[in-house]
Scaffold this motif. Sequence first.
Motif, mmCIF file in Angstrom:
data_model
loop_
_atom_site.group_PDB
_atom_site.id
_atom_site.type_symbol
_atom_site.label_atom_id
_atom_site.label_comp_id
_atom_site.label_asym_id
_atom_site.label_seq_id
_atom_site.Cartn_x
_atom_site.Cartn_y
_atom_site.Cartn_z
ATOM 1 N N GLN A 65 47.281 6.307 -3.341
ATOM 2 C CA GLN A 65 46.852 7.691 -3.608
ATOM 3 C C GLN A 65 45.832 7.751 -4.735
ATOM 4 O OE1 GLN A 65 47.211 10.473 -2.387
ATOM 5 N NE2 GLN A 65 48.976 10.410 -1.027
ATOM 6 N N ASP A 69 42.004 9.103 -4.580
ATOM 7 C CA ASP A 69 41.444 10.202 -5.359
ATOM 8 C C ASP A 69 40.212 9.772 -6.158
ATOM 9 O OD1 ASP A 69 43.231 12.011 -4.418
ATOM 10 O OD2 ASP A 69 44.377 12.227 -6.268
ATOM 11 N N LEU A 100 43.755 14.558 9.285
ATOM 12 C CA LEU A 100 44.683 15.187 8.338
ATOM 13 C C LEU A 100 44.801 16.690 8.615
ATOM 14 C CD1 LEU A 100 46.262 14.422 5.654
ATOM 15 C CD2 LEU A 100 44.348 15.475 4.452
ATOM 16 N N ALA A 104 48.042 19.058 9.924
ATOM 17 C CA ALA A 104 48.511 20.214 9.153
ATOM 18 C C ALA A 104 48.194 21.527 9.858
ATOM 19 C CB ALA A 104 47.876 20.199 7.765
ATOM 20 N N LYS A 135 40.670 18.322 0.713
ATOM 21 C CA LYS A 135 42.034 17.834 0.910
ATOM 22 C C LYS A 135 43.043 18.769 0.220
ATOM 23 C CE LYS A 135 44.030 13.539 0.069
ATOM 24 N NZ LYS A 135 43.732 12.322 -0.681
ATOM 25 N N ASN A 136 42.719 19.213 -0.978
ATOM 26 C CA ASN A 136 43.602 20.167 -1.657
ATOM 27 C C ASN A 136 43.752 21.439 -0.828
ATOM 28 O OD1 ASN A 136 44.252 18.674 -3.904
ATOM 29 N ND2 ASN A 136 42.618 19.513 -5.164
ATOM 30 N N GLU A 139 46.079 20.759 1.986
ATOM 31 C CA GLU A 139 47.455 20.631 1.492
ATOM 32 C C GLU A 139 48.050 21.973 1.055
ATOM 33 O OE1 GLU A 139 46.914 15.981 0.036
ATOM 34 O OE2 GLU A 139 46.763 17.586 -1.432
ATOM 35 N N GLU A 142 49.841 26.572 4.652
ATOM 36 C CA GLU A 142 51.177 26.447 5.207
ATOM 37 C C GLU A 142 51.198 26.541 6.718
ATOM 38 O OE1 GLU A 142 52.628 28.868 2.219
ATOM 39 O OE2 GLU A 142 53.105 27.112 1.005
ATOM 40 N N SER A 183 49.691 18.373 -11.665
ATOM 41 C CA SER A 183 49.963 18.437 -10.242
ATOM 42 C C SER A 183 51.240 19.224 -10.011
ATOM 43 C CB SER A 183 50.126 17.025 -9.673
ATOM 44 O OG SER A 183 50.419 17.104 -8.292
ATOM 45 N N LYS A 185 52.523 18.955 -6.906
ATOM 46 C CA LYS A 185 53.013 18.331 -5.674
ATOM 47 C C LYS A 185 53.965 17.182 -6.012
ATOM 48 C CE LYS A 185 48.554 19.451 -3.821
ATOM 49 N NZ LYS A 185 47.232 18.954 -3.501
ATOM 50 N N GLY A 188 51.833 14.149 -5.814
ATOM 51 C CA GLY A 188 50.444 14.315 -6.256
ATOM 52 C C GLY A 188 50.119 13.388 -7.410
#
Length: 228
Positions: A65, A69, A100, A104, A135-136, A139, A142, A183, A185, A188
């Motif tokens: 990860q 980033d 991705l 989602a 990406k954020n 993520e 919902e 973060s 998450k 995260g």
Amino acid sequence: ILKRVLKAEKLEVVSHLAASISHEVRNPLTSIKGFLQLMSDKSLSQEKREEYVKISLQELDRATQIINDYLTFAKPVSEDTDRINVHMEIQNCINVLTPLANMANVQFRINFLYEDIHVIGEKSKLKQCMINTIKNGIEACENSGIIEIQTEIISDQVNIKISDNGKGMTKDQVERLGEPYFSTKTTGTGLGMMVTCSIIKAMKGKIQFHSEVGVGTEVLMSLPTEKK
Ligand code: ADP
Ligand code: MG
């Protein structure tokens, strides 16, 4: 003299990133090493062994990860004078992130108000910024998420607007964006926005965030366009 100052600032950003990444990746590696050493004990119970494997795999994910980033597109040799076709790079980022987004259930909407827009800088770094930001957005979504990406030119700046209809942020959270390790998450890194902000700064650009809880987030990056 001015040129030298700019160069020094840029080097500072780069060496800061390099120092943080080696530090950040070393931590999970050290803990994996520790668990492997523990596991070489033959008398270790099966239960403990499974636990250590699980933690080690989590730590490996974390190292990956962090590298994602920081360095998804990093090139071995730093080139800060690419002539970057902004729309091409955005499209490129969307291609990378489509799997991705599909997982989602997020859709992209693109709105380019002008033809070709070019900026001068390091292509791989700009890509890293946009990937971290998009990406954020993914993520944060919902259900039935939409990420909108729009570009426009205002005098000698290009504005790249990336907005999502995700869960949004409180005022405090917006203020903390770009702070290392911030973060919310569970897995995260809290490094994505730090990297993004420092790259935009090094490119003499600006980044702004507007967000509302339950409504979504808009990230606005402004960069100087190429001088004709
Ligand atoms: P990470 O994604 O690893 O948590 P980042 O630096 O990329 O770290 O982001 C920091 C935090 O900022 C996230 O954990 C999240 O709380 C918040 N954030 C960033 N972008 C968004 C967004 N588009 N919508 C909602 N929250 C966001
Ligand atoms: Mg992130």
